[in-house]
Scaffold this motif. Structure first.
Motif, mmCIF file in Angstrom:
data_model
loop_
_atom_site.group_PDB
_atom_site.id
_atom_site.type_symbol
_atom_site.label_atom_id
_atom_site.label_comp_id
_atom_site.label_asym_id
_atom_site.label_seq_id
_atom_site.Cartn_x
_atom_site.Cartn_y
_atom_site.Cartn_z
ATOM 1 N N ASN A 1 0.755 -1.657 0.080
ATOM 2 C CA ASN A 1 -0.057 0.039 0.023
ATOM 3 C C ASN A 1 0.840 1.244 0.122
ATOM 4 O OD1 ASN A 1 -2.862 -0.820 0.300
ATOM 5 N ND2 ASN A 1 -3.177 -1.520 1.798
ATOM 6 N N GLN A 2 2.123 1.153 0.042
ATOM 7 C CA GLN A 2 3.261 2.229 0.049
ATOM 8 C C GLN A 2 3.365 2.727 -1.378
ATOM 9 O OE1 GLN A 2 7.259 1.292 2.401
ATOM 10 N NE2 GLN A 2 5.537 0.955 4.194
ATOM 11 N N CYS A 3 2.624 2.274 -2.260
ATOM 12 C CA CYS A 3 2.749 2.161 -3.600
ATOM 13 C C CYS A 3 1.714 3.156 -4.152
ATOM 14 C CB CYS A 3 2.675 0.948 -4.192
ATOM 15 S SG CYS A 3 2.824 1.899 -6.561
ATOM 16 N N PRO A 4 1.315 4.487 -4.153
ATOM 17 C CA PRO A 4 0.476 5.214 -4.195
ATOM 18 C C PRO A 4 -0.668 5.182 -5.448
ATOM 19 C CG PRO A 4 2.445 6.869 -5.015
ATOM 20 C CD PRO A 4 2.937 5.332 -3.929
ATOM 21 N N SER A 5 0.604 4.479 -6.584
ATOM 22 C CA SER A 5 -0.674 4.489 -7.505
ATOM 23 C C SER A 5 -1.032 3.361 -7.802
ATOM 24 C CB SER A 5 0.362 5.009 -8.984
ATOM 25 O OG SER A 5 1.638 3.789 -9.397
ATOM 26 N N ALA A 6 -1.162 2.532 -6.924
ATOM 27 C CA ALA A 6 -1.044 1.032 -6.635
ATOM 28 C C ALA A 6 -2.703 0.269 -7.022
ATOM 29 C CB ALA A 6 -0.244 -0.191 -5.896
ATOM 30 N N ASP A 7 -3.614 -0.449 -7.531
ATOM 31 C CA ASP A 7 -4.449 -0.323 -8.005
ATOM 32 C C ASP A 7 -5.501 -1.505 -6.570
ATOM 33 O OD1 ASP A 7 -7.774 -0.345 -8.541
ATOM 34 O OD2 ASP A 7 -6.602 -2.511 -9.224
ATOM 35 N N SER A 8 -6.090 -0.788 -5.637
ATOM 36 C CA SER A 8 -6.473 -1.640 -4.307
ATOM 37 C C SER A 8 -7.416 -3.275 -4.682
ATOM 38 C CB SER A 8 -7.547 -1.294 -3.263
ATOM 39 O OG SER A 8 -8.596 -0.858 -4.478
ATOM 40 N N GLY A 9 -8.016 -3.208 -5.462
ATOM 41 C CA GLY A 9 -8.018 -4.587 -5.949
ATOM 42 C C GLY A 9 -7.413 -4.958 -6.653
ATOM 43 N N THR A 10 -5.912 -5.056 -6.839
ATOM 44 C CA THR A 10 -4.727 -5.780 -7.161
ATOM 45 C C THR A 10 -3.524 -6.195 -5.708
ATOM 46 O OG1 THR A 10 -4.504 -4.652 -9.447
ATOM 47 C CG2 THR A 10 -2.358 -6.003 -8.569
ATOM 48 N N ILE A 11 -3.491 -5.162 -4.989
ATOM 49 C CA ILE A 11 -3.068 -5.873 -4.198
ATOM 50 C C ILE A 11 -4.133 -6.906 -2.646
ATOM 51 C CG2 ILE A 11 -2.215 -4.628 -1.965
ATOM 52 C CD1 ILE A 11 -2.072 -2.219 -3.234
ATOM 53 N N ASN A 12 -5.154 -6.776 -3.397
ATOM 54 C CA ASN A 12 -6.171 -7.169 -2.730
ATOM 55 C C ASN A 12 -5.412 -8.935 -2.893
ATOM 56 O OD1 ASN A 12 -7.325 -5.604 -0.419
ATOM 57 N ND2 ASN A 12 -8.899 -5.374 -1.520
ATOM 58 N N LYS A 13 -5.792 -8.652 -4.627
ATOM 59 C CA LYS A 13 -5.708 -10.049 -5.454
ATOM 60 C C LYS A 13 -4.335 -10.631 -4.680
ATOM 61 C CE LYS A 13 -8.559 -9.242 -8.995
ATOM 62 N NZ LYS A 13 -8.751 -9.551 -10.539
ATOM 63 N N ILE A 14 -3.498 -10.319 -4.624
ATOM 64 C CA ILE A 14 -1.691 -10.111 -4.405
ATOM 65 C C ILE A 14 -2.045 -10.811 -2.952
ATOM 66 C CG2 ILE A 14 0.325 -9.762 -4.166
ATOM 67 C CD1 ILE A 14 0.476 -7.501 -6.739
ATOM 68 N N ILE A 15 -2.369 -10.510 -1.814
ATOM 69 C CA ILE A 15 -2.347 -10.914 -0.738
ATOM 70 C C ILE A 15 -2.961 -12.057 -0.625
ATOM 71 C CG2 ILE A 15 -3.518 -9.929 1.379
ATOM 72 C CD1 ILE A 15 -0.274 -8.422 0.402
ATOM 73 N N SER A 16 -4.370 -12.272 -1.104
ATOM 74 C CA SER A 16 -5.320 -13.395 -1.022
ATOM 75 C C SER A 16 -4.547 -14.182 -1.433
ATOM 76 C CB SER A 16 -6.741 -12.545 -2.260
ATOM 77 O OG SER A 16 -7.073 -12.360 -1.768
ATOM 78 N N LYS A 17 -3.436 -14.217 -2.275
ATOM 79 C CA LYS A 17 -2.545 -15.465 -3.298
ATOM 80 C C LYS A 17 -1.147 -15.851 -2.440
ATOM 81 C CE LYS A 17 -1.696 -17.712 -7.361
ATOM 82 N NZ LYS A 17 -2.582 -17.774 -8.800
ATOM 83 N N PHE A 18 -0.958 -14.860 -2.358
ATOM 84 C CA PHE A 18 -0.018 -14.643 -1.561
ATOM 85 C C PHE A 18 0.830 -14.182 0.033
ATOM 86 C CE2 PHE A 18 1.013 -13.945 -6.396
ATOM 87 C CZ PHE A 18 1.295 -15.201 -7.124
ATOM 88 N N GLY A 19 -0.026 -13.010 0.217
ATOM 89 C CA GLY A 19 0.104 -12.923 1.262
ATOM 90 C C GLY A 19 0.341 -13.361 3.335
ATOM 91 N N ARG A 20 -0.705 -14.424 2.987
ATOM 92 C CA ARG A 20 -0.415 -15.342 4.258
ATOM 93 C C ARG A 20 1.100 -17.218 4.266
ATOM 94 N NH1 ARG A 20 -4.231 -15.280 7.624
ATOM 95 N NH2 ARG A 20 -4.586 -17.090 8.254
ATOM 96 N N LEU A 21 1.996 -16.911 2.752
ATOM 97 C CA LEU A 21 2.306 -18.361 2.157
ATOM 98 C C LEU A 21 4.462 -17.895 3.284
ATOM 99 C CD1 LEU A 21 2.616 -18.434 -1.834
ATOM 100 C CD2 LEU A 21 1.152 -19.840 0.428
ATOM 101 N N SER A 22 4.224 -19.031 3.497
ATOM 102 C CA SER A 22 6.007 -18.797 4.502
ATOM 103 C C SER A 22 7.168 -18.735 3.369
ATOM 104 C CB SER A 22 6.019 -19.274 5.410
ATOM 105 O OG SER A 22 6.236 -20.529 5.099
ATOM 106 N N GLY A 23 6.825 -19.090 1.988
ATOM 107 C CA GLY A 23 7.785 -19.358 1.398
ATOM 108 C C GLY A 23 7.098 -20.116 -0.492
ATOM 109 N N TRP A 24 8.055 -19.978 -1.053
ATOM 110 C CA TRP A 24 7.701 -20.385 -2.538
ATOM 111 C C TRP A 24 7.194 -21.744 -2.687
ATOM 112 C CZ3 TRP A 24 4.718 -16.118 -4.236
ATOM 113 C CH2 TRP A 24 5.425 -15.109 -4.166
#
Length: 105
Positions: A82-105
């Motif tokens: 969210n520190q990226c001022p031009s980032a779309d909140s919907g895209t950030i939410n999708k990123i977090i939904s998919k990768f946010g809770r992972l401890s590693g790839w």
């Protein structure tokens, strides 16, 4: 899928010089570059230029004496993106939904 690709392209064009045309490397700590790379990863794109950004994103981990805290990690990663001022909140939410809770790839 098209929405994510369009958002990523706009993000790159308008917000951040994440991938400079003159061969300069992107700053792996730039939240806009991280959003751009992870938005591409959502669509299956995983260029080598994004490896430092993936590493930065995955290095954000919250733990306590019992181990990894996926919810706290997800919140911390979202705060970083969210520190990226031009980032779309919907895209950030999708990123977090998919990768946010992972401890590693």
């Amino acid at each position: 899928m098209k929405h994510t690709v369009i958002t990523a392209a706009l993000l790159c064009a308008l917000a951040c010089p994440a991938f400079a045309a003159d061969g300069q490397k992107a700053d792996p700590n730039d939240p806009c570059a991280i959003v751009l790379c992870l938005a591409g990863k959502l669509d299956g794109s995983s260029p080598a230029e994004c490896d430092p950004m993936y590493k930065t994103f995955m290095s954000v981990k919250k733990k306590n004496k019992h181990g990894f805290l996926p919810g706290h990690t997800s919140d911390a990663r979202k705060k970083m993106l969210n520190q990226c001022p031009s980032a779309d909140s919907g895209t950030i939410n999708k990123i977090i939904s998919k990768f946010g809770r992972l401890s590693g790839w």
